[in-house]
Structures are given as C-alpha cells and as structure tokens.
Enzyme design. Structure first.
Site, short mmCIF file in Angstrom:
data_model
loop_
_atom_site.label_atom_id
_atom_site.label_comp_id
_atom_site.label_asym_id
_atom_site.label_seq_id
_atom_site.Cartn_x
_atom_site.Cartn_y
_atom_site.Cartn_z
N GLY A 94 39.11 45.27 50.35
CA GLY A 94 40.46 45.82 50.31
C GLY A 94 41.43 45.05 51.19
O GLY A 94 41.04 44.48 52.21
N ARG A 113 35.93 42.36 45.19
CA ARG A 113 34.81 43.11 45.75
C ARG A 113 33.45 42.64 45.22
O ARG A 113 32.46 43.36 45.32
CB ARG A 113 34.98 44.61 45.48
CG ARG A 113 36.15 45.24 46.22
CD ARG A 113 35.98 46.75 46.33
NE ARG A 113 37.12 47.39 46.98
CZ ARG A 113 37.25 47.50 48.29
NH1 ARG A 113 36.32 47.02 49.09
NH2 ARG A 113 38.30 48.11 48.80
N ASP A 150 30.67 45.65 54.79
CA ASP A 150 29.81 45.17 53.71
C ASP A 150 29.95 43.66 53.51
O ASP A 150 28.96 42.96 53.32
CB ASP A 150 30.12 45.90 52.40
CG ASP A 150 29.55 47.31 52.40
OD1 ASP A 150 28.44 47.50 52.93
OD2 ASP A 150 30.21 48.22 51.88
N LYS A 191 37.83 42.53 59.24
CA LYS A 191 38.99 43.08 58.53
C LYS A 191 38.70 44.47 58.02
O LYS A 191 37.58 44.71 57.58
CB LYS A 191 39.29 42.17 57.33
CG LYS A 191 40.29 42.72 56.35
CD LYS A 191 39.77 42.77 54.91
CE LYS A 191 38.77 43.85 54.66
NZ LYS A 191 38.47 44.14 53.26
N THR A 192 39.58 45.38 58.09
CA THR A 192 39.63 46.63 57.33
C THR A 192 40.58 47.59 58.02
O THR A 192 40.50 47.80 59.25
CB THR A 192 38.27 47.33 57.09
OG1 THR A 192 38.52 48.54 56.39
CG2 THR A 192 37.48 47.66 58.34
N ASP A 241 40.35 50.56 57.77
CA ASP A 241 39.57 51.77 58.07
C ASP A 241 39.20 51.89 59.55
O ASP A 241 38.88 52.97 60.02
CB ASP A 241 38.28 51.80 57.24
CG ASP A 241 38.56 51.75 55.75
OD1 ASP A 241 39.73 51.91 55.36
OD2 ASP A 241 37.61 51.55 54.98
P1 FBP Z 1 37.62 47.68 52.83
O1 FBP Z 1 36.48 48.41 53.45
O2 FBP Z 1 37.21 46.69 51.82
O3 FBP Z 1 38.53 47.09 53.87
O4 FBP Z 1 38.46 48.75 52.03
C1 FBP Z 1 39.48 49.48 52.54
C2 FBP Z 1 39.94 50.54 51.59
O5 FBP Z 1 41.35 50.59 51.66
C3 FBP Z 1 39.34 51.92 51.87
O6 FBP Z 1 40.04 52.63 52.86
C4 FBP Z 1 39.43 52.56 50.52
O7 FBP Z 1 38.48 53.61 50.38
C5 FBP Z 1 39.13 51.44 49.58
O8 FBP Z 1 39.57 50.27 50.25
C6 FBP Z 1 39.81 51.54 48.25
O9 FBP Z 1 39.31 50.55 47.43
P2 FBP Z 1 40.08 49.88 46.21
O10 FBP Z 1 41.10 48.95 46.78
O11 FBP Z 1 39.02 49.13 45.49
O12 FBP Z 1 40.71 50.97 45.42
#
Ligand code: FBP
Length: 552
Positions: free
Chosen positions: A81, A145, A176, A202-203, A205
């Site tokens: 993400g 992803r 991951d 990165k994230t 979250d």
């Molecule tokens: P990452 O762990 O890849 O940084 O994802 C962050 C995130 O924004 C999460 O908070 C959320 O659950 C997910 O991506 C949403 O995924 P997508 O962009 O595939 O809808």
C-alpha cells in the site's frame, strides 16, 4: 504534469539528513554491534535463514569507506500500500548513489515486485525524479502486492538483476514485503548470486517497529491527515449538535492509527482492538459500551459525538476472530469448491453450513453485507481484507438497535442519528509532512550506505526521531531479528512479527487515563491541516505516540 502551487514550492524543500549522513559519503563507516536473535521461535528462524540469522546491528560513524565509490547498479521496488514519503526514499537513495559514483545507475522496477519478474523498469535520472521529490504517492514507478515467494521467482529476480548488472535491490515495503526481502537476501547468499537486498520500513499502519525502527514511514502524515478530518467533523458535530459520527480508520490489525488520532483529537469513544482482545470483549459488550456513552451524554443534552474504530477490530473480538480463523482454514482447504460458486448468497450458505456450532451462531447474527464481506478474497498474504469490512456501519446499526431497546425500557431518552465514514485512502498519498519528507529521504540515503558497506538482509534504520534531524542516528538491523513463525494460508511460515499497540505502553496509558472524561464531556481538539511552512513546533512536530513513547 499540471502542478499545484504547493507542489511547486515543495520541490524546493531540501530534506534534512542526520549529521552523519551529511558527511562525505566515503567517510561514512559501518560499526558493528551485538549479534542479534529473532523476535521469537529463534531455532526455527535460524534453521530457515542460515546465512542471515544472527547478524549484528550496524550503526554509521565517521571513518573510512572508500569502497563505497565502486561503480554499481541498484534496483528499487515499491511494495504494498502507498505511504506518504515513498518518493523521498527513492530521492535519498538516488542522491547517495550518485554521490558515491556518478556512473551508478538506479533501476526503478515498475508496479511493485511484479516489475522485477517482468523486467519492467524505469531508469531513474535526475530529470525524471525532479517532479516527484517531496510529493506523496507511489506513482513514480507504481506499487503492487505480488508476493515474491517461490524459488522460481527468486531465480527470475537474480537473472533480471544479472542482465542489468544490478548488484543490490532496495525493497520499500511493510512487514510482509520485508519478510520477502529477507527470504530473497537469504536465497541470493545461498546461491552466491552476489546481489544484496536492503529493506526500508514503509506502512501508514505503524505496525512495523521495534527499538531500532521507531516508526514506519507514512504513519506521521497519514495520522495527521486523518486527525485534521476528524477534528473538522468534531467541530461540525459540536456546532450542529445532532449527529453521532462513527469513523473507521485504516491500519489493518494494529490500532496505532486509531490511537494516535484519538490522542490528537480527543473523541468520545476510541476502540482499541488490542484491548478488546485482552479483555475478551464480545461484540455485544462493545455495543453496550458505546450505547451507554451515547445515553450518558444525552443526559447532559449532548446528542452528538464521535466514535473512532480501528479497521482491524473484528479480528480481535474473540468470537469473530474464531469465526474468521475457521473461515480462513475452510477457504484454504476448500478453495476450489468455494471458488466454483459465483453467487454470494450460495457462498454464504456454503461457508455457514460448514462452520462449527458456535461460529455458525455468530455468523448468523451478522448483517448479510458483513457476512459477504468476511468471505471476500484474501490478500496475497492470506489476510482478511479488513479495510473492506464495514465495521462503522455494523456498530452504528447495532448501537441504534440497542438504544431503541433502552428507550423502550425507559433507560434512554435522547435522540440518535448516526453518520458513518471511512478514512483510509485519503491519507496514503498526501504530501509528506516535513517529518516524513526528512525521515524518508534519510532512510533512502542510509539504505545506500548499507549497500556501500556490503550488507544484505538488513532494514534501513534511522532513530532518535523526536530530536531534530541532525541528531538522528543512522544504521541498520538484520531483518531476521524481527521474525517469528506464524500460520499463513494454513501452514507455518517465518514472518516479521507485527507490532501491535502495547497496553502497558505510554500512548495507551495516556489515552486510558483520559478517555472517561473525553466520553462524557466534549473535549474535542482540532489539529487543523498539515503545515509545511511556519514555526517548527507546528511544522516539524512528530506524532503524539512517538513523543509519549520517547518521553522519559
Ligand atoms: P501496507 O501494509 O501494504 O502498507 O498496507 C497499508 C494499507 O493501507 C492497510 O492499512 C490497508 O488495510 C490496506 O493497505 C488496504 O489495501 P489495498 O490498498 O490493497 O486496498
């Protein structure tokens, strides 16, 4: 590209580096600390990572590293993400690579990890990079992803790197993706491919952290963006005095984002998934708690308020967690039969009829839409896509039903009108705050210094983040030290352990101390929009979480 006035002036921003990374790059030398272990399951992790387990922590100090000037090509991948600041990681990496040797070349693999498998790339030049500096988004090369997990994929990566004479890869990703980076580093060492792998944390979250990774990049900007919006909604609620707002916040399993936003905005209710799990709180008791808050405020004539909900909440409510676990196993085991059904009602019936008695009961009380959302495709890592489960609607509907009962019993006399919101994607590509712009640039620059020191299987680490940037420390930690074994897609795999909210930690303690007052009274705070220019106490402040964590 048409550009906004802010974008134009942000190009001129010079991100700040830690003092050590401001030195001539040939004088930045790695110093090795104590050997490391794993988060847990040390023996199992050691057996799977014979070449990269137990490596030492590294920090940079002034010394001699002439070897850094050797000509080299580096590949970079944005994974998962979006998070504000990714472009600055690439900028820092690029600037360090060119400072070491102007003949060096940076290959940006397009569309995430699949870019390297398909040999789809963009050579990053100064001109190409210029319009992306200090901007949000991952659009410079795109993200994805795709999971790099099979030996065949690793071998393709090696061949593509060899074709372009690439001797190092930088993977910018979350837990991951960095798990995959560690596995790839191990594979390249085992096969003696001579390709280094470095990760960058990165994230948005905020769940990729330990004492050497104080925060993952993007958390700062995303939480400030959401907090601005929450503050605006709070002010609207306090002006109109007629709505209860249920706001779901992105963040996957961990509640770091919701907690940080609560610390910034002081809402009436903020649920913390980790606490729900620790107290084994049921869905019904959560609804009861919110309904009681609504009814208490109604006694004071306040028929309005704000409730923050972490997106991963459902996974932490014990009976729903058990249900999700059962569904995960079932879908992994009966994938073919399940996927053959195209109608969502049939899918619900298929799963419902195969659940244990207790999970069947829980599944049956959930609204139809939530049942369907629990069966949606898993992400490539086998996780439920919690961002697509409408917990805000689930809770507001159940609270409304409960308040109707209370009204009938005579224990509630107020008015209840609810609005639901989900804040997620709007925070992931904002212009990085000064903090994220500086931090990301430093992480990228530092990643190249790790490459220049011949390291592989390391995560770029910049610490002491509450101090001004020049006092930040730079170095790296072996990715394996963050690993443990977890069940994924039905079998045990080595993965980076997610850092959840610690209930003994200072951020949660501060929240717990104040929440009763915030619930009954109206103590909203309005953080306002992210500021890029102005006094440092407004523009350069870190998150409340980081400030509390690092307070003495
Ligand atoms: P990452 O762990 O890849 O940084 O994802 C962050 C995130 O924004 C999460 O908070 C959320 O659950 C997910 O991506 C949403 O995924 P997508 O962009 O595939 O809808």
């Amino acid at each position: 590209m048409d550009i906004s006035p802010l974008q134009k002036v942000r190009y001129a921003y010079q991100p700040k580096l830690p003092a050590i990374l401001r030195k001539d790059i040939t004088s930045i030398e790695a110093v090795y600390g104590e050997p490391t272990g794993a988060a847990t399951d040390a023996d199992a992790v050691k057996a799977l990572f014979p070449h990269t387990y137990g490596m030492s922590r590294v920090s940079f100090t002034e010394g001699d590293n002439k070897a850094v000037t050797a000509q080299r090509n580096v590949g970079v991948i944005l994974s998962g993400g979006q998070a504000p600041g990714g472009h600055n990681v690439i900028s820092g990496l690029f600037d360090a690579l060119k400072a070491a040797n102007p003949e060096n070349t940076l290959y940006g693999f397009k569309g995430g990890p699949s870019g390297i498998l398909q040999d789809s790339y963009q050579i990053i030049t100064d001109e190409f990079l210029a319009p992306y500096r200090n901007t949000g988004g991952f659009d410079i090369i795109g993200s994805g992803r795709t999971k790099l997990e099979t030996q065949e994929q690793f071998e393709v990566c090696a061949q593509v790197c060899k074709k372009h004479n690439i001797s190092a890869l930088v993977i910018i990703g979350g837990d991951d993706s960095n798990t995959n980076a560690a596995v790839l580093a191990e594979y390249f060492l085992e096969k003696q491919h001579g390709i280094q792998v470095i990760g960058c944390p990165k994230t948005i979250d905020g769940d990729l952290k330990n004492e050497s990774i104080e925060i993952s990049f993007g958390f700062d900007t995303a939480t400030k963006t959401y907090s601005e919006l929450i503050g605006n909604i709070e002010r609207d609620a306090n002006s109109a005095k007629k709505y209860w707002h249920f706001i779901k916040l992105m963040g996957r399993s961990a509640s770091h984002i919701a907690l940080e936003c609560a610390l910034q905005t002081q809402p009436n209710v903020c649920l913390v998934s980790e606490e729900v799990e620790a107290n084994k709180q049921s869905l019904v008791s959560i609804v009861e708690y919110i309904a009681k808050t609504v009814s208490d405020r109604a006694l004071d004539g306040n028929n309005f308020g704000v409730v923050l909900i972490p997106e991963g909440l459902v996974e932490f409510i014990p009976e729903i967690k058990a249900l999700i676990d059962e569904i995960n196993h079932l879908l992994a085991k009966e994938e073919v039969a399940f996927n053959a059904l195209t109608d969502s009602a049939q899918r619900v019936a298929f799963v419902g009829s195969r659940l244990s008695k207790s999970s069947q009961t829980v599944f049956s009380i959930l609204p139809d839409e939530i049942q369907k959302q629990l069966l949606m495709d898993r992400d490539p890592h086998g996780n439920v896509q919690v961002s697509r489960i409408e917990t805000d609607k689930l809770l507001s509907t159940m609270v409304e039903t409960r308040l109707k009962q209370m009204k009938a019993e005579g224990s509630y006399t107020g008015k209840f009108s609810a609005m639901t919101h989900f804040f997620g994607y709007e925070g992931r590509c904002a212009f990085p705050t000064n903090f994220d712009a500086d931090y990301c640039y430093s992480l990228g620059y530092n990643a190249f210094c790790l490459i220049g020191s011949g390291l592989s299987g390391y995560l770029s680490s910049v610490t002491n983040l509450c101090a001004p940037a020049e006092q930040w420390n730079a170095g790296g930690i072996p990715i394996t030290m963050m690993m443990n074994m977890e069940v994924r897609h039905g079998s045990k795999k080595p993965v980076i352990k997610k850092a959840l909210v610690e209930l003994e930690g200072k951020p949660f303690a501060y929240f717990a101390e104040h929440r009763a007052q915030w619930a009954r009274k109206t103590c909203f705070t309005y953080p306002g929009a992210v500021q890029y220019f102005g006094p440092a106490e407004v523009c350069d402040r870190t998150t409340v979480t980081l400030a509390l964590e690092q307070s003495k």
